[in-house]
Design an enzyme around this catalytic site. Structure first.
Site, mmCIF file in Angstrom:
data_model
loop_
_atom_site.group_PDB
_atom_site.id
_atom_site.type_symbol
_atom_site.label_atom_id
_atom_site.label_comp_id
_atom_site.label_asym_id
_atom_site.label_seq_id
_atom_site.Cartn_x
_atom_site.Cartn_y
_atom_site.Cartn_z
ATOM 1 N N ARG A 165 53.760 13.581 -8.951
ATOM 2 C CA ARG A 165 52.555 13.235 -9.729
ATOM 3 C C ARG A 165 51.535 12.434 -8.912
ATOM 4 O O ARG A 165 50.872 11.533 -9.430
ATOM 5 C CB ARG A 165 52.911 12.429 -10.977
ATOM 6 C CG ARG A 165 53.607 13.229 -12.037
ATOM 7 C CD ARG A 165 52.689 14.365 -12.522
ATOM 8 N NE ARG A 165 53.211 14.937 -13.753
ATOM 9 C CZ ARG A 165 54.189 15.838 -13.810
ATOM 10 N NH1 ARG A 165 54.729 16.289 -12.677
ATOM 11 N NH2 ARG A 165 54.602 16.299 -14.965
ATOM 12 N N SER A 239 52.038 13.395 -20.917
ATOM 13 C CA SER A 239 52.909 12.253 -20.568
ATOM 14 C C SER A 239 52.027 11.068 -20.231
ATOM 15 O O SER A 239 51.158 11.173 -19.363
ATOM 16 C CB SER A 239 53.735 12.556 -19.324
ATOM 17 O OG SER A 239 54.626 13.596 -19.542
ATOM 18 N N GLU A 335 50.559 7.645 -16.067
ATOM 19 C CA GLU A 335 50.328 8.881 -15.312
ATOM 20 C C GLU A 335 48.842 9.233 -15.266
ATOM 21 O O GLU A 335 48.324 9.536 -14.189
ATOM 22 C CB GLU A 335 51.142 10.020 -15.928
ATOM 23 C CG GLU A 335 51.316 11.163 -14.968
ATOM 24 C CD GLU A 335 51.114 12.485 -15.615
ATOM 25 O OE1 GLU A 335 50.071 13.117 -15.336
ATOM 26 O OE2 GLU A 335 51.972 12.909 -16.396
HETATM 27 N N1 EPU Z 1 63.947 12.140 -23.536
HETATM 28 C C1 EPU Z 1 64.295 11.115 -24.395
HETATM 29 N N2 EPU Z 1 63.447 10.851 -25.435
HETATM 30 C C2 EPU Z 1 62.307 11.555 -25.644
HETATM 31 C C3 EPU Z 1 61.973 12.607 -24.770
HETATM 32 C C4 EPU Z 1 62.826 12.874 -23.711
HETATM 33 O O1 EPU Z 1 65.319 10.459 -24.243
HETATM 34 O O2 EPU Z 1 61.600 11.252 -26.603
HETATM 35 C C5 EPU Z 1 64.853 12.450 -22.425
HETATM 36 C C6 EPU Z 1 65.246 13.921 -22.490
HETATM 37 O O3 EPU Z 1 66.396 14.061 -23.247
HETATM 38 C C7 EPU Z 1 65.432 14.306 -21.055
HETATM 39 C C8 EPU Z 1 64.525 13.348 -20.316
HETATM 40 O O4 EPU Z 1 64.152 12.315 -21.207
HETATM 41 O O5 EPU Z 1 66.750 14.091 -20.638
HETATM 42 C C9 EPU Z 1 63.322 14.048 -19.746
HETATM 43 O O6 EPU Z 1 62.553 14.611 -20.800
HETATM 44 P P1 EPU Z 1 61.610 15.891 -20.562
HETATM 45 O O7 EPU Z 1 62.430 17.039 -20.087
HETATM 46 O O8 EPU Z 1 60.805 16.103 -21.790
HETATM 47 O O9 EPU Z 1 60.714 15.504 -19.348
HETATM 48 P P2 EPU Z 1 59.875 14.209 -18.989
HETATM 49 O O10 EPU Z 1 60.458 13.633 -17.759
HETATM 50 O O11 EPU Z 1 59.738 13.283 -20.145
HETATM 51 C C10 EPU Z 1 58.310 15.507 -17.405
HETATM 52 C C11 EPU Z 1 56.839 15.612 -17.143
HETATM 53 C C12 EPU Z 1 56.183 16.518 -18.172
HETATM 54 C C13 EPU Z 1 56.830 17.882 -18.111
HETATM 55 C C14 EPU Z 1 58.343 17.711 -18.374
HETATM 56 C C15 EPU Z 1 59.107 18.999 -18.232
HETATM 57 C C16 EPU Z 1 56.233 13.499 -16.103
HETATM 58 C C17 EPU Z 1 55.497 12.201 -16.239
HETATM 59 N N3 EPU Z 1 56.242 14.285 -17.183
HETATM 60 O O12 EPU Z 1 58.445 14.835 -18.648
HETATM 61 O O13 EPU Z 1 54.819 16.663 -17.812
HETATM 62 O O14 EPU Z 1 56.284 18.772 -19.069
HETATM 63 O O15 EPU Z 1 58.891 16.787 -17.414
HETATM 64 O O16 EPU Z 1 59.161 19.365 -16.908
HETATM 65 O O17 EPU Z 1 56.756 13.782 -15.033
HETATM 66 C C18 EPU Z 1 52.664 15.721 -18.157
HETATM 67 O O18 EPU Z 1 52.700 15.381 -16.981
HETATM 68 O O19 EPU Z 1 51.680 15.458 -18.914
HETATM 69 C C19 EPU Z 1 53.815 16.399 -18.712
HETATM 70 C C20 EPU Z 1 53.892 16.729 -19.987
#
Ligand code: EPU
Length: 350
Positions: A165, A239, A335
């Site tokens: 990012r 995010s 972010e």
């Molecule tokens: N999780 C929780 N609670 C929640 C949501 C998620 O505990 O409310 C846990 C999930 O169970 C999972 C972990 O957190 O184990 C990661 O969740 P998720 O797969 O949704 O990914 P993220 O790390 O929260 C990142 C990106 C997203 C992208 C997703 C999928 C960043 C800052 N965000 O989110 O990107 O869509 O992975 O690849 O790296 C964005 O940048 O705007 C964005 C949406």
């Protein structure tokens, strides 16, 4: 030949509709640019200058005293390059529309990045990524106006200095380059990338363990629709926090205390930890403070329920980062770019 259109300039411009988080703010000057030639006509700014595209990664927490350049350059062209195809898109093109068009043309490599809001020119700023793929995997080069030299320059992927990012455009060289065109190297050969756990689970649930490109894109869209609010209905910027990246020892200590904390190994040996999990474990998911809150379906997403101010947002951000710091000893970073706050990241914490 038609006379060249002059850039459209507005003074004391309302910015609230130019950012998907929709905070009320004004800019001293707003210049709408449709081509590199119009950009060249804009005098180098005496005041601060900020470029925005779709506004999905920029939040205005206060009025902006300088010039906002609204990048509305359009156009896409494609050129065969051996077994690949180089797709060059102008910075003002919509990212999601570009992904769809490439899928229609049978060009692969960015299908996991479908439905990411924002413009093509914003994609390299924060090296957009989702479901195991990031822009750096496919970016060949980009064309930008260098405000230091006044010249158009082509930067290779290496020269963009991408990280999780992050890029030189967001950090060391913020404000220096105005991205005009992005060139992607896509393939005619589809290689599904479906290792990311939630994507693999979604595909398995549908019984598509060997997805075709459309099935993969549809699965990503279902996940995104469920976990992220549509900014047209509920103002948000995707995010809101980055997942903290730490060294192996720090991760091991945290995992000993919090064994369920999701953790990914990065190629360079560092670990990325799930900020959403930390925020949820502290009871923030679904909670609101004033007119801003944490989205009930995803703890990493902050939302504006309507009419929120920049001060209200900063108060919520401060409350969340403070409690994460106290429990986990980590400082969450936003972010998106928070314009109007004083710290170098554009972010102020109390
Ligand atoms: N999780 C929780 N609670 C929640 C949501 C998620 O505990 O409310 C846990 C999930 O169970 C999972 C972990 O957190 O184990 C990661 O969740 P998720 O797969 O949704 O990914 P993220 O790390 O929260 C990142 C990106 C997203 C992208 C997703 C999928 C960043 C800052 N965000 O989110 O990107 O869509 O992975 O690849 O790296 C964005 O940048 O705007 C964005 C949406």
């Amino acid at each position: 030949m038609a006379a060249r259109k002059a850039p459209e300039i507005t003074h004391d411009a309302d910015l609230s509709d130019l950012s998907t988080f929709r905070l009320p703010a004004r800019a001293a000057e707003l210049a709408r640019i449709e081509s590199p030639a119009q950009l060249a006509e804009l005098p180098a700014p005496a005041t601060p200058e900020l470029i925005i595209g779709g506004g999905s990664n920029t939040l205005f927490v206060a009025d902006f005293p300088g010039r906002i350049v609204l990048n509305r350059m359009r156009g896409v062209r494609m050129k065969a390059a051996g077994r690949d195809v180089l797709v060059t898109a102008a910075a003002g093109e919509n990212w999601h529309a570009l992904v769809r068009r490439c899928l229609d043309e049978g060009l692969y490599g960015i299908e996991n990045l479908i439905m990411i809001p924002g413009s093509v020119g914003a994609a390299p700023m924060q090296n957009i990524g989702a479901y195991g793929v990031e822009l750096a995997d496919v970016l060949e080069s980009l064309l930008a106006l260098d405000r230091h030299s006044g010249e158009m320059v082509t930067l290779s992927r290496e020269e963009c200095r991408f990280d999780y990012r992050d890029s030189r455009f967001k950090s060391a060289d913020r404000g220096r380059f105005i991205i005009c065109e992005v060139t992607l190297r896509l393939s005619r050969h589809f290689l599904p990338r479906a290792d990311y756990s939630s994507l693999a689970a979604e595909l398995e649930h549908r019984g598509t363990d060997a997805p075709d490109p459309r099935q993969l894109a549809a699965a990503v869209m279902r996940l995104r629709r469920h976990r992220l609010p549509d900014p047209a209905r509920l103002a948000n910027a995707g995010s809101f926090f980055k997942n903290p990246v730490v060294d192996g020892n720090t991760a091991a200590a945290l995992l000993a205390e919090h064994p369920a904390l999701p953790c990914w190994h990065l190629p360079d040996g560092r670990r990325k930890l799930a900020a959403a999990w930390m925020i949820e474990s502290l009871g923030w998911k679904g909670r609101s403070l004033g007119r801003v809150g944490v989205y009930p379906h995803h703890a990493l997403v902050l939302v504006n329920h309507g009419g929120a101010t920049g001060a209200e947002l900063l108060e919520l951000v401060s409350a969340i980062t403070g409690s994460v710091e106290r429990r986990f000893g980590l400082t969450l970073e936003p972010e998106p770019l928070l314009v109007g706050s004083s710290a170098p990241s554009g972010f102020t914490r109390s």
